[in-house]
Scaffold this active site. Structure first.
Site, mmCIF file in Angstrom:
data_model
loop_
_atom_site.group_PDB
_atom_site.id
_atom_site.type_symbol
_atom_site.label_atom_id
_atom_site.label_comp_id
_atom_site.label_asym_id
_atom_site.label_seq_id
_atom_site.Cartn_x
_atom_site.Cartn_y
_atom_site.Cartn_z
ATOM 1 C CD GLU A 153 -10.478 7.312 4.273
ATOM 2 O OE1 GLU A 153 -10.163 7.510 3.087
ATOM 3 O OE2 GLU A 153 -9.856 7.786 5.239
ATOM 4 C CE LYS B 284 -8.356 9.785 8.435
ATOM 5 N NZ LYS B 284 -7.022 9.663 7.834
ATOM 6 C CG ASP C 292 -5.245 11.268 1.217
ATOM 7 O OD1 ASP C 292 -4.766 12.415 1.362
ATOM 8 O OD2 ASP C 292 -5.428 10.483 2.170
ATOM 9 C CE LYS D 119 -4.012 7.170 1.156
ATOM 10 N NZ LYS D 119 -3.965 8.324 2.053
ATOM 11 C CD GLU E 152 -8.288 12.245 2.452
ATOM 12 O OE1 GLU E 152 -9.071 11.558 1.773
ATOM 13 O OE2 GLU E 152 -7.750 11.842 3.495
ATOM 14 C CE LYS F 256 -7.773 8.278 1.097
ATOM 15 N NZ LYS F 256 -8.096 8.903 2.402
ATOM 16 C CG HIS G 115 -2.079 0.812 1.237
ATOM 17 N ND1 HIS G 115 -3.145 0.579 0.395
ATOM 18 C CD2 HIS G 115 -2.411 1.913 1.962
ATOM 19 C CE1 HIS G 115 -4.087 1.495 0.611
ATOM 20 N NE2 HIS G 115 -3.659 2.319 1.550
ATOM 21 C CG ASP H 54 -7.009 12.888 6.762
ATOM 22 O OD1 ASP H 54 -7.314 12.867 7.973
ATOM 23 O OD2 ASP H 54 -6.522 11.878 6.198
#
Ligand code: MUC
Ligand code: MG
Length: 372
Positions: free
Chosen positions: A326, A273, A198, A171, A224, A169, A24, A249
Site C-alpha cells: 500500500e 512497515k 482498515d 478506511k 485490517e 483499502k 484523508h 497492523d
C-alpha cells in the site's frame, strides 16, 4: 586531520509538513497534511544518507510525534552518531536501544540513514545490503478515505482507469459499524476490485462480528486491525469465524509482537512497515518470522513520503510478498520533495534502482516545506 571516509561528519534534521491532495479520514484522525522528521547524515567524504521518521497522522497511532522525536534525537541520539562508522549500523542501533526505549519511527530514520549512506558508498541499491531484490516493481493498492461512498467510488474508478491501482483499502470506523460495513461492501461491489478495510483498532468484538456477517461474500476480503492491538485472542476468534482474512497492523510492531501473533494464530496477513518496527533490519526480521509461520507478507505504509516509501520499497522488494503493498502515499501528497518522483504505472510502484535509497532530495522543495 581529515576523518577517514566512512565516518559521520555532520547530522541535520528537518521537520517537513506536506499538504495532501484531499482530506484523508482514518477512524481516529482526519488528515489535511502529513508531517515528517528527516534525518540526514554526511560522511567525511561527502556521501549523504537520509532517513525519515513518520507517524501516520500524528501521535494517536503510537504516541510518537515529529516534535518529540526531534528533541530526543538532538539530545540523546545525535551524539552517538557523530564520528561513527556508517558500516556499523548494528552496533550503533544496539547502543541507541540502551539510551532510548521504544521510539521505533525515530530509530527507523536513523538506521535508514546509516544504510542509505553505506549502500551509496558501495554504489549499490539498499536492497543489495539485504541480499538483493526479487522484484523490480511491486503491486500497490490505493487507500480510499474520503469517508463518502460516491467520492470513494469515483476516486477508485479514476485510479483503475489510469492503471494505477486495482486493489483498494477502505478506511472505516468513524460511523456506525453496520453502516460502515455496508458502505465498504457497496464500494467494493461498485468498483469490482478486491478491497480490504482498515479499522485502526476502532471496533469491538461484537461490532466486528456484525461487520463480518455483512461483508461475507462482498468484494471485501481482508479485515485490517479491527480490534485494539493487545486483543490477540479476539483477532484469533474473529479469524476462525469468517472467510475474511485478518491482517495485523498495530498488533505487529515488534519481533515479540510477532511471536505472540504466531502463538495465538491471530492473523493470516501482517502489514510490514519500517517505521513501526524500528528500521529496516527489524522489519525484515519480523517478515522472516511471519514467513516461517505461514503468515502472508504485506508492504504497509505509515503514510511515508517518497523518502520513506523508497526505503520500504528497498526492503519489501527483497521479500516474497503475498499481498502486494500500500505504498501509495507519494500520490496523495500534493507535492514531492524529490528531484525525480517515484514511478507508478501498470498497477505497480517501481523499486528505485540507483545507489542507496535510489532517490535524491530536491533542496528547494525541502526548504519550502520545512517547518519554520
Ligand atoms: C495504517 O494504519 O494502516 C496506512 C494507510 C492509511 O491510510 O493509513 C495508514 C496507517
Ligand atoms: Mg493499518
Amino acid at each position: 586531520a581529515a576523518l577517514p571516509p566512512a565516518l559521520v561528519r555532520s547530522i541535520e534534521t528537518f521537520i517537513v509538513d506536506i499538504p495532501l491532495r484531499r482530506v484523508h479520514k482514518l477512524s481516529r484522525a482526519v488528515l489535511t497534511h502529513q508531517s515528517y522528521l528527516i534525518v540526514r547524515l554526511t560522511t567525511a567524504d561527502g556521501i549523504q544518507g537520509i532517513g525519515e521518521a513518520t507517524v501516520p497522522g500524528g501521535p494517536w497511532w503510537s504516541g510518537e510525534s515529529v516534535e518529540a522525536m526531534r528533541a530526543l534525537f538532538l539530545s540523546h541520539i545525535a551524539p552517538l552518531l557523530e564520528g561513527r562508522d556508517i558500516f556499523s549500523a548494528n552496533a550503533i542501533m544496539a547502543e541507541i536501544d540502551q539510551v532510548a526505549y521504544a521510539n521505533a519511527a525515530l530509530k527507523s530514520a536513523v538506521e535508514t540513514a546509516l544504510l542509505d549512506a553505506a549502500a551509496r558508498t558501495l554504489s549499490i541499491p539498499m536492497s543489495g545490503l539485504f541480499g538483493g531484490r526479487i522484484a523490480e516493481a511491486l503491486p500497490v493498492l490505493w487507500v480510499l478515505a474520503t469517508g463518502e461512498l460516491e467520492a470513494d467510488i469515483a476516486e477508485a474508478q479514476e485510479k483503475l482507469a489510469s492503471r494505477l491501482h486495482r486493489r483498494f483499502k477502505i478506511k472505516v470506523g468513524r460511523g456506525d459499524p453496520g453502516d460502515d460495513a455496508r458502505r465498504a461492501a457497496e464500494t467494493a461491489n461498485a468498483i469490482g476490485c478486491p478491497c480490504s478495510i482498515d479499522l485502526n483498532e476502532a471496533w469491538s468484538f461484537a461490532d466486528t462480528a456484525l461487520a463480518q456477517a455483512i461483508l461475507e461474500g462482498s468484494g471485501v476480503d481482508i479485515l485490517e486491525q479491527p480490534l485494539p492491538r493487545a486483543d490477540l485472542p479476539g483477532l484469533a476468534d474473529l479469524a476462525r469465524r469468517s472467510s475474511l482474512a485478518i491482517m495485523a497492523d498495530e498488533s505487529a510492531c515488534s519481533a515479540s509482537d510477532m511471536v505472540a501473533i504466531i502463538r495465538e494464530r491471530a492473523a493470516s496477513y501482517v502489514s510490514l512497515k519500517i517505521s513501526k518496527s524500528g528500521g529496516p533490519s527489524r522489519m525484515l526480521a519480523i517478515a522472516r518470522m511471519a514467513q516461517a509461520a505461514g503468515i502472508n507478507l504485506f508492504g504497509g505504509t505509515a503514510l511515508d513520503s517518497s523518502i520513506g516509501t523508497a526505503a520500504n520499497l528497498q526492503c519489501c522488494s527483497t521479500l516474497p510478498l503475498a499481498g502486494g503493498t500500500e505504498l501509495f502515499m507519494p500520490l496523495l501528497l500534493a507535492d514531492d520533495i524529490l528531484e525525480e518522483p517515484l514511478i507508478y504505472r501498470d498497477f505497480c510502484v517501481e523499486v528505485p534502482s540507483g545507489a542507496g535509497l535510489g532517490v535524491t532530495i530536491d533542496e528547494a522543495k525541502l526548504r519550502h516545506y520545512e517547518r519554520k
